[in-house]
Design an enzyme around this catalytic site. Sequence first.
Site, mmCIF file in Angstrom:
data_model
loop_
_atom_site.group_PDB
_atom_site.id
_atom_site.type_symbol
_atom_site.label_atom_id
_atom_site.label_comp_id
_atom_site.label_asym_id
_atom_site.label_seq_id
_atom_site.Cartn_x
_atom_site.Cartn_y
_atom_site.Cartn_z
ATOM 1 N N LYS A 67 42.319 32.531 49.410
ATOM 2 C CA LYS A 67 41.177 32.611 48.481
ATOM 3 C C LYS A 67 40.486 31.257 48.376
ATOM 4 O O LYS A 67 39.259 31.164 48.401
ATOM 5 C CB LYS A 67 41.678 33.064 47.100
ATOM 6 C CG LYS A 67 40.577 33.554 46.202
ATOM 7 C CD LYS A 67 41.122 34.027 44.868
ATOM 8 C CE LYS A 67 41.270 35.522 44.804
ATOM 9 N NZ LYS A 67 41.618 36.011 43.461
ATOM 10 N N GLY A 83 39.270 52.591 32.014
ATOM 11 C CA GLY A 83 40.229 52.118 33.018
ATOM 12 C C GLY A 83 40.057 50.626 33.163
ATOM 13 O O GLY A 83 39.688 49.947 32.208
ATOM 14 N N CYS A 108 41.901 45.663 32.103
ATOM 15 C CA CYS A 108 42.118 45.126 30.750
ATOM 16 C C CYS A 108 42.575 46.169 29.733
ATOM 17 O O CYS A 108 43.674 46.065 29.196
ATOM 18 C CB CYS A 108 40.836 44.463 30.260
ATOM 19 S SG CYS A 108 40.490 42.955 31.174
#
Length: 471
Positions: free
Chosen positions: A35, A276, A279
Site C-alpha cells: 500500500k 452494512g 462500521c
Amino acid sequence: MRIAVVGSGYVGLVAGACFADLGHDVILVDNDQQKVSALRSGQVPIHEKFLPELLQRHRGKRLEFSGDLQAAVRASSAIFIAVGTPPTEQGEADLSYVESVARSISAAINGYKIVVEKSTVPVYTSDWVRKIILRNAAPPDSFDVASNPEFLREGSAVTDFLYPDRIVVGADSERCAAVLRQIYAPLTDGSYYGRKDAIPRPDGAHIPPPLIVTSAKSAELIKHASNAFLAMKISFVNAVASICEAVGANVEQVCQGIGSDSRIGPRFLSPGIGYGGSCFPKDLMAFRSVARECGYEFRLLDEVMRINEEQRQRFLRKVRNALWTLRGKRLGVLGLAFKGGTDDIRESPAVLLVQALVQEGCQIAAYDPAASQRAREVLTAGVDFAASAYDAAAGADALLILTEWEEFAALDLKQLHSKLKYPIVIDGRNLYDPRVMAAHGFTYYSVGRTSASPEAQAAAASAPARKLKKS
Ligand SMILES: NC(=O)c1ccc[n+]([C@@H]2O[C@H](COP(=O)([O-])OP(=O)(O)OC[C@H]3O[C@@H](n4cnc5c(N)ncnc54)[C@H](O)[C@@H]3O)[C@@H](O)[C@H]2O)c1
C-alpha cells in the site's frame, strides 16, 4: 504542524490528505508495504470523491508515505491512530492493532507528543493506550492521549472531513486540547473556507463547525452512541416500511410527515435492505459488549440488529414472491458496494444478498461502478461481472437494485426494458417512482410502497370511471 497518521485505510488516508490540505505536514504510515509503495507511486487505493485531487496536490510536498512508524513518531507532534478495530468472534472490538501501534509509539517518544485515537474504540481505550505507553518506559509527562472520533461517511469522506457537523476532541488536559484546537483551527476559524482552492462546500454545511471539547471517555462514547443511534434510525424506518407494505401506505409519504418534525429530521429516514459497511455492524456489537461489561444490558441494540437482519430476509422473500422459484433464474444485480459512492464491500448487504441468491441456485450478472474488483474476491461462484447496468440486465428474469449509486437512479428505462427477458425490477433502494416504472411497462417492487405494474395501473385508472358511471 507535523502530524503522523498511522493506518492509511479509508479513514487514515482521507484524514492525512485533509490535514495536508489544512496546511500541516503529514506522514501517512502503514505496515502494508504494498500500500505504501502504491501510494508513493501515485495510485489511489480507494474510491473516494476528491481524494485523487488532494493526494495529487500534496504528494511529495506536505504528504509523505512511510512504513517506518517510529521515524514518523519522532518527527511529529501529534500521532493519530487510524488502524482497524474489527470485531472479535464475541463481538467485541479487537484492539490488538491499536495496542501494537501504542507500543511502537512508546519507544519513539522524544519530547511532548499527543497520541490521538481516530479509530473507533470502546470507552476506556484511551486509559489503556496510556498504560501501554507508560509500561514501555515513556516518561508520564512526555505525552497525552486524546480521543478524536471520526464521523466521515464513505462516499463523501473528504467533504465530511472538511465540512463536519462537529469536531469532537476528547482530551483530559488543556495542553493536549490546545494542540488539537490548533490542528483544526483552519476549519474552526473559517480560514479554510475562504480559500479559492478549498474543496467545494456541500449543500447544508454549517461553517465554521463547532469544536466540542470533552473528556476522553465521553468522546469515545459519543462515537459509539452516534453510530448506534443512526443504525437505530435505519432499523426504525425499515420496521415502519414493513407496516406500510402490509397496509398499503407509502413509506415516503410517512417519512416526509415524520421527518418534517424538527425533533426527528428528514435524514437517515430512507428504507432499504438494511445497513452494512465496516462500521455500523461492528460498532453496534462493540457498544453492546461495552454496555454489558459495565453491567447494562442494552437490549434495544439487539432489536436494531435483529430488524436489520430481518430486512434482508424480507427482501429475499420479495424476490421469491416476484419470481416464484429461484433455481436457474438469471438475475441482473445493480450495486455491490455497501452504499453508493464507495468501493467498500465490507458487510455489504448487497453482497450478502447475492450470496444468498447464488445459494438458492440463481445465476447473477452484477454491475457496480466501483466495487466489482473487490467483489470478485468474495463472489467467486455463480456471479458474472457486467460492464454496465444494461449488460447486467441483458436476458435477465428480473433486475435487482441493491446500492443507491446516482447512475442507477438515472437509467434509460426504455433501453432497460428492451434488455430484460421479463420487465421486472425489484428495487431495494427506492430509486424510482412506482407510477413511472409502471408507465414504462415494468412490474416494480420497492420497499415500503405498493408494487406497481402496467396492469394494476390500468385497473386503478379505470376504477374511478366505473364508480362514476354507477352513480
Ligand atoms: N471506514 C469508515 O467509514 C470509518 C468511519 C469512521 C471511523 N472508522 C474507524 O476508523 C478505523 C479505521 O477504519 P478504516 O475503514 O480506515 O480501516 P481500513 O482497514 O481501511 O484501514 C486500516 C489500515 O491500517 C493499517 N494498519 C493496521 N495495523 C497497522 C500497524 N500496526 N501499523 C500501521 N498500519 C497498520 C492497515 O494496513 C490498513 O491500511 C476503524 O476503527 C473504524 O471503525 C471508520
